[in-house]
Design an enzyme around this catalytic site. Sequence first.
Site, PDB file in Angstrom:
ATOM      1  N   THR A 196      13.820  45.097  22.822  1.00 46.74           N
ATOM      2  CA  THR A 196      14.678  45.653  23.382  1.00 46.74           C
ATOM      3  C   THR A 196      15.516  45.219  24.276  1.00 46.74           C
ATOM      4  O   THR A 196      15.058  44.485  24.635  1.00 46.74           O
ATOM      5  CB  THR A 196      13.399  46.856  24.249  1.00 46.74           C
ATOM      6  N   HIS A 247      -2.535  38.961  24.479  1.00 47.37           N
ATOM      7  CA  HIS A 247      -3.319  37.548  24.816  1.00 47.37           C
ATOM      8  C   HIS A 247      -4.500  37.403  23.496  1.00 47.37           C
ATOM      9  O   HIS A 247      -5.468  36.112  23.823  1.00 47.37           O
ATOM     10  CB  HIS A 247      -3.662  37.722  26.165  1.00 47.37           C
TER      11      HIS A 247
END
Length: 402
Positions: free
Chosen positions: A313, A365
């Site tokens: 992006t 994560h």
Amino acid sequence: MVLEMKVPSPGESITEVEIATWLVEDGDYVEKDQAIAEVDSDKATLELPAEESGIITLKAEEGDAVEVGAVVCHIDTSAAKPAGDSAPAKEEKTEAPKKEEKPVATKTTYASGTASPAAKKILDEKGISANTVKGTGRDGRITKDDAVKASPSMGTPTSGGARGSERKKLSMLRRKVAERLVSVKNETAMLTTFNEVNMQPIFDLRKEFKEDFKAKHGVSLGFMSFFTKAVVRALQMYPEVNSMIDGDFKVSYDFQDISIAVSGPKGLMVPVIRNAENLSFRGVESEVKRLAIRARDGEITIDEMTGGTFTITNGGVFGSMLSTPIINPPQSAILGMHNIVNRPMAVDGQVVIQPIMYVALSYDHRIIDGRESVGFLVAIKEALENPVEILMDNNPKKALEM
């Protein structure tokens, strides 16, 4: 003959759409394949074309949620096309049947400030005057939803400056985007790591080759091809970043389908560059241009926006210096590009002014550890600061197909 037009299936797993905008009015003459409405699904906004020519009668209102296969309008295919600017053929008849006059009569009852029967009942129960409620239906008609949301305080006179407001229902697409973004924040262990990139080597390459590149290939040599090539390389080095969580399993891919965030008329769209690992600089730039044009023109399809394994992006086109992009589910990571600003930088022991871009990698994560996330972003930085050696095999003319 009266044709019943039903909502076609816009894609797999979609069972309901919302009438975003009618592009025609009740009683209009429509041509076959003419766009008569825009419908929102939870993935895209699509145009609904007329299946035949004739006089149209609408059977659903703007904002209505309708199931796939439901009838949304009738088209009288036996009606003659009106000549010039004259009224539709059905109005030219000296003895028009009463049923053909209904759309006109219905239309006049929906004047601005007029409540539908269901809305009027709700407003009466609340003791609210229809004159104090702003309608969002066709021609300002007060819909049932408007009445449900109305409160006695609406329309209370005030003193001082202007205090206008507008209440508008979010499109189905926007509501789905909001739902997905909240779920990402709630259901992933999202972290963001940052780095900076000296863009001078890419500036130098573009300055040398951009004119010849555009003349030969018909597309500009932009930044997206360099970033896409750098991302493909980094994904191959760190396959965990090119993986996704599916319940108790990790799904990894041996290909790189890169989603690119582009701004369209209905908001953010994320079309996918398929098998970006097989594309040249020209191939990437051509595909970026093609997808951006289709998104801008509202022609992008659901298939073109699904299946990506990683997203890029670029908030820099709007002037963003730094941000923490949100992961595009079910992917596990997203790279954020930002604006390029001349900043002082140490180069070979000397302080020089260089065009610097901050880059950000947001990642899940649960599946990507710090070593992989930081190493991935460093690999991006290395490739962008050494594009001739790392991305072009020391032969920029061949890489750019000059």
